[in-house]
Design an enzyme around this catalytic site. Structure first.
Site, mmCIF file in Angstrom:
data_model
loop_
_atom_site.group_PDB
_atom_site.id
_atom_site.type_symbol
_atom_site.label_atom_id
_atom_site.label_comp_id
_atom_site.label_asym_id
_atom_site.label_seq_id
_atom_site.Cartn_x
_atom_site.Cartn_y
_atom_site.Cartn_z
ATOM 1 N N HIS D 95 23.448 -16.427 -2.203
ATOM 2 C CA HIS D 95 22.398 -15.822 -3.025
ATOM 3 C C HIS D 95 21.131 -15.762 -2.191
ATOM 4 O O HIS D 95 20.751 -16.740 -1.559
ATOM 5 C CB HIS D 95 22.176 -16.663 -4.273
ATOM 6 C CG HIS D 95 20.982 -16.245 -5.074
ATOM 7 N ND1 HIS D 95 20.760 -14.923 -5.442
ATOM 8 C CD2 HIS D 95 19.929 -16.947 -5.566
ATOM 9 C CE1 HIS D 95 19.627 -14.849 -6.135
ATOM 10 N NE2 HIS D 95 19.098 -16.058 -6.220
ATOM 11 N N HIS D 97 17.017 -13.590 -1.960
ATOM 12 C CA HIS D 97 16.059 -12.626 -2.516
ATOM 13 C C HIS D 97 15.689 -11.641 -1.403
ATOM 14 O O HIS D 97 14.529 -11.279 -1.258
ATOM 15 C CB HIS D 97 14.819 -13.337 -3.051
ATOM 16 C CG HIS D 97 15.035 -14.102 -4.320
ATOM 17 N ND1 HIS D 97 14.037 -14.324 -5.242
ATOM 18 C CD2 HIS D 97 16.141 -14.691 -4.851
ATOM 19 C CE1 HIS D 97 14.506 -15.041 -6.252
ATOM 20 N NE2 HIS D 97 15.780 -15.280 -6.040
ATOM 21 N N ASP D 120 31.753 1.072 5.262
ATOM 22 C CA ASP D 120 32.437 0.134 6.166
ATOM 23 C C ASP D 120 32.598 -1.256 5.541
ATOM 24 O O ASP D 120 33.499 -2.004 5.923
ATOM 25 C CB ASP D 120 31.653 -0.010 7.482
ATOM 26 C CG ASP D 120 31.983 1.095 8.489
ATOM 27 O OD1 ASP D 120 33.095 1.652 8.436
ATOM 28 O OD2 ASP D 120 31.132 1.393 9.340
ATOM 29 N N HIS D 169 16.375 -9.786 -10.710
ATOM 30 C CA HIS D 169 16.474 -11.056 -9.978
ATOM 31 C C HIS D 169 16.764 -10.789 -8.495
ATOM 32 O O HIS D 169 15.831 -10.749 -7.700
ATOM 33 C CB HIS D 169 17.556 -11.918 -10.639
ATOM 34 C CG HIS D 169 17.644 -13.305 -10.120
ATOM 35 N ND1 HIS D 169 18.077 -14.353 -10.881
ATOM 36 C CD2 HIS D 169 17.367 -13.827 -8.898
ATOM 37 C CE1 HIS D 169 18.050 -15.468 -10.145
ATOM 38 N NE2 HIS D 169 17.624 -15.161 -8.954
ATOM 39 N N TYR D 227 40.309 -1.540 13.285
ATOM 40 C CA TYR D 227 39.090 -1.886 14.001
ATOM 41 C C TYR D 227 39.241 -3.225 14.714
ATOM 42 O O TYR D 227 39.892 -4.132 14.202
ATOM 43 C CB TYR D 227 37.934 -1.942 13.007
ATOM 44 C CG TYR D 227 36.579 -2.113 13.632
ATOM 45 C CD1 TYR D 227 35.897 -1.020 14.145
ATOM 46 C CD2 TYR D 227 35.981 -3.369 13.699
ATOM 47 C CE1 TYR D 227 34.643 -1.172 14.719
ATOM 48 C CE2 TYR D 227 34.722 -3.529 14.265
ATOM 49 C CZ TYR D 227 34.059 -2.426 14.773
ATOM 50 O OH TYR D 227 32.822 -2.588 15.333
#
Lengths: 230, 230, 230, 230
Positions: D95, D97, D120, D169, D227
């Site tokens: 998480h 910001h 991608d 948020h 890839y």
């Protein structure tokens, strides 16, 4: 050119794109060609930049026939090959997802010549390619990406505008040498950033005059160039 | 002023523009003048910043008559000369393509005094020059660039607003000393960045009052200045 | 608090504003107060940050009566004094021209609580002050700047929203300690940057609900705070 | 996986989010799970990043039952637990910001697939969660934040689009390993930045074709990936 020199120059160009903030993660690749031998060196696929040495560079000819290599080439190799085959004077190609050039590619917004920063390096509008067809995407995606760039330069000299924005993808940039291709990739990003901001505050902004474009481009390029110490 | 001191100061100012992020590649040049001897020192054309020493600085008089020099001067020399001839109190001139000042020049958008950051250094609107005519571009482009800056300051004191945006090109900035010219070039870029963002979120934003502009400008400039330790 | 400690803390807060990119050139100043002795320490006026030591900090009482000092105080001293007199719990004040907070001040755009980043530090809208009158600007500009900030907080707890945008100027930020004031100044700049971009892509964006604002603010502040290790 | 290895990896992921500029102050947290033992390690609450060691990581099981720990866990622990319980293949959650992902969350603007940089790493639109109800905010805010993310992925494979924007948020991002979660968090921020700018200059920009999205996503993911060097 010695093959070791080519590989060292290609390595340096790849590292320069990271150092100049044009490439994040493993997005991006640089290649160079020795026109005499017809050999191309290109970044390997998916190798972290911090571990990369000249020996990782992958060598092949203009048809993609591989020489002895330790690694698999960049997944964009076929695009590079298509450009080397179509654009005679090109000695190096760089692909990045640099932020503002990619934004303009996503917006399908050609970059018109809004100022002399642009005109010093790009003699006219930097084009956006057409969309690939579903068939092109499915059957020969990477090579077709090269083809639509070549299409966008029909009737134009690709060395006068050494960059194209692939629609919904990002920029391919080139030059006669690896050094000039790196410089063009840096300038493209700055020019794209300035164009985005100019058009956002002034949506009807128009290109500078052809006279001014010529004055700036030709003082740095061609036989009558006056810039620098030579 | 000793000529060696002038050249060292001019070198330092050129390096400062790179260090502060105002100049990329070889875009940009700084010069200084010793008013007593009438001699000007300016950056050479197209020399990489990392290789530059004081000995590379090119010296000439106000008419561009070259002294003994190892290098050719910046291709913008004639613009600097026009400004030194027209603007008496100017001791140093800096040209950059700094991002937001160039964006405003490309948008042909004068920078009005939207806040005290502007007013602390620029006493009023930073003007955009008129377009050059095709004839000016073809015959005497660099000198004419100086002329249109001088035109934009007719009836104004160029030291009160020490910068102009050349339309479709970028900023020229000046000061009484090289130190103040570098500072003005830095502040201009920040002021241009703030103006762009202020006008994008609030297109009808208007200048702060003349009283507030005066209060801020005059506390830092002129005989009644109160800022600092002197 | 020992006066030497206060001066050292004030020096550190001033240097932190530069290190965090909130202050360019000599724009900006931080001060702290020892409420027991009623003494304030503040940055000196116009001293370059790289030369600053704790001994440069200027000490005075709440009425601005100077103690023995080597330097003249920040030209914004009277604004700091007005805030310390009006806002009891404030222990430190920081003024910057940080880019996006200043842009919002120039646009006269209060910063509404658009997300939890805002709500974690500011319990409600960050206000913009009214314009100063011509008389205020001419006669007692710096003190009046403090007064209009105090006006903007009438009926509100200034420690719940520890910042104000002075119209056409920039932010003043505060906290109970110098550390919290520095943190609030950093968060304000990030919150202002996010608000500018949120409102540009979504002009009708509205504040998060009061419940959500309370939930976030109160988990970090007040007697029921649950955040951290204490 | 050895518990010490898990804690070291979780520490490294937390530090990587700071190093890559995704986390300011103490906003943000990373956790990892060892699916065999069912144990989770997560960042402690409010500990400065510069002081953090592997021993600070807090260990608990899928129901949040704490093992022997020196510190209290991140205040977002319950959100992580909800995601680990609902999303089988997820091995790590981050998480932040980060600026542009948070801006899009504040604007409640899902991130459509505007280019191959997005495709991608994210196979389709990155969703925004619904608003929490007042009851959810008051009674079980952190766990409910996890629930609305799970809701947003009903009928979708969360590993194909390893991120969600929590309305008002910021982003939660995940991956099968801590390394991939960190990479996804970096790419999300870049993709959000590009989307914001693409949509601002071209509000009607539409996603790239499903064929192109598939081509790019599947060359890097799934059993037919081509890839890299393996």
């Amino acid at each position: 050119m010695n093959l070791d020199t080519l590989k060292a120059n290609v390595l340096n160009a790849n590292l320069a794109t990271v150092r100049h903030g044009l490439v994040k993660a493993t997005f991006g690749n640089a290649s160079g060609i020795d026109r005499e031998s017809g050999l191309i060196a290109i970044k390997p696929s998916g190798v972290p930049y911090e571990d990369m040495t000249a020996d990782h560079m992958v060598v092949c000819d203009l048809d993609g026939r591989s020489q002895t290599n330790l690694y698999r080439p960049s997944s964009d190799l076929e695009t590079h090959l298509a450009l080397y085959r179509a654009f005679d004077g090109v000695g190096a190609i760089i692909h990045t997802h640099s932020t503002f050039a990619t934004i303009m590619a996503q917006a399908r917004h050609p970059i018109i010549s809004l100022g002399t920063t642009h005109a010093d390096y790009f003699h006219g509008t930097i084009p956006v390619t057409r969309n690939l067809t579903p068939e092109e995407i499915k059957s020969r995606y990477v090579a077709a990406t090269g083809d639509v760039i070549v299409e966008a330069f029909e009737g134009r000299d690709p060395l006068e505008v050494p960059a194209a924005l692939v629609a919904g993808h990002g920029p391919f940039v080139w030059g006669d040498t690896l050094e000039s291709a790196v410089l063009n990739a840096m300038i493209l990003e700055e020019v794209a950033k300035m164009a985005w901001h100019t058009l956002t505050i002034s949506p009807s902004a128009s290109p500078i005059s052809q006279d001014l474009q010529d004055r700036h481009y030709l003082r740095k390029h061609g036989e009558n160039a006056t810039y620098g110490q030579n």
